[in-house]
Scaffold this motif. Structure first.
Motif, mmCIF file in Angstrom:
data_model
loop_
_atom_site.group_PDB
_atom_site.id
_atom_site.type_symbol
_atom_site.label_atom_id
_atom_site.label_comp_id
_atom_site.label_asym_id
_atom_site.label_seq_id
_atom_site.Cartn_x
_atom_site.Cartn_y
_atom_site.Cartn_z
ATOM 1 N N GLU A 51 0.828 -1.206 0.000
ATOM 2 C CA GLU A 51 0.000 0.000 0.000
ATOM 3 C C GLU A 51 0.867 1.263 0.000
ATOM 4 N N GLU A 54 2.486 1.677 -3.482
ATOM 5 C CA GLU A 54 1.509 2.138 -4.461
ATOM 6 C C GLU A 54 1.160 3.610 -4.238
ATOM 7 N N THR A 55 1.106 4.013 -2.982
ATOM 8 C CA THR A 55 0.802 5.414 -2.670
ATOM 9 C C THR A 55 1.933 6.325 -3.122
ATOM 10 N N LYS A 60 -2.391 5.319 -6.650
ATOM 11 C CA LYS A 60 -3.688 5.500 -6.011
ATOM 12 C C LYS A 60 -4.235 6.868 -6.392
ATOM 13 N N GLN A 61 -5.538 6.974 -6.337
ATOM 14 C CA GLN A 61 -6.156 8.266 -6.556
ATOM 15 C C GLN A 61 -6.345 8.935 -5.199
ATOM 16 N N GLN A 64 -9.077 7.550 -2.997
ATOM 17 C CA GLN A 64 -8.783 6.293 -2.316
ATOM 18 C C GLN A 64 -8.010 6.547 -1.024
ATOM 19 N N LEU A 65 -7.075 7.460 -1.085
ATOM 20 C CA LEU A 65 -6.289 7.796 0.092
ATOM 21 C C LEU A 65 -7.144 8.509 1.139
#
Length: 97
Positions: A51, A54-55, A60-61, A64-65
Motif C-alpha cells: 500500500e 503504491e501510494t 492510487k487516486q 482512495q487515500l
C-alpha cells in the motif's frame, strides 16, 4: 509509513495536519492488534508495504487515500452490501447462482 506522511500529503495535495494523518494511520495499525497468527501478521506487513509503495508511486487516486485517512478518522466503515442495501450498491452485489 509515518515518516512518509508529509511527502504523501504533499504529493496528493491533502489539506490535513500531519499529526492527524499520523493518528489515522496509527488507528489503522492498532485495529489489527488482536492478530496473533504469525502468518497473518506477515501478510498484514506485506500488504502495508505494498500500500505504501503504491501510494508513493502515485498509483492510487486521492479519493482512495482520503477514504483511508478520513474513514479511519471519523470511524466510518465501508458500506457492505446487505439486507439494507440501496440501489447504489446493487451494482456491487454478486449472485453465485
Amino acid at each position: 509509513m509515518i515518516k512518509e506522511l508529509p511527502k504523501v500529503l504533499s504529493i496528493y495535495d491533502i489539506d490535513m495536519p500531519v499529526q492527524e494523518a499520523r493518528d489515522a494511520v496509527r488507528r489503522q495499525f492498532r485495529s489489527n492488534d488482536g492478530v496473533r497468527d504469525p502468518i497473518v501478521v506477515d501478510r498484514l506487513i506485506a500488504v502495508g508495504h505494498q500500500e505504501l509503495e503504491e501510494t508513493l508511486m502515485q498509483w492510487k487516486q486521492k479519493s482512495q487515500l482520503m477514504k483511508v485517512l478520513e474513514g479511519i478518522k471519523t470511524g466510518a466503515a465501508l458500506k457492505v452490501p446487505g439486507s439494507d442495501a440501496s440501489d447504489e450498491d446493487t451494482f456491487y452485489r454478486h449472485d453465485p447462482r
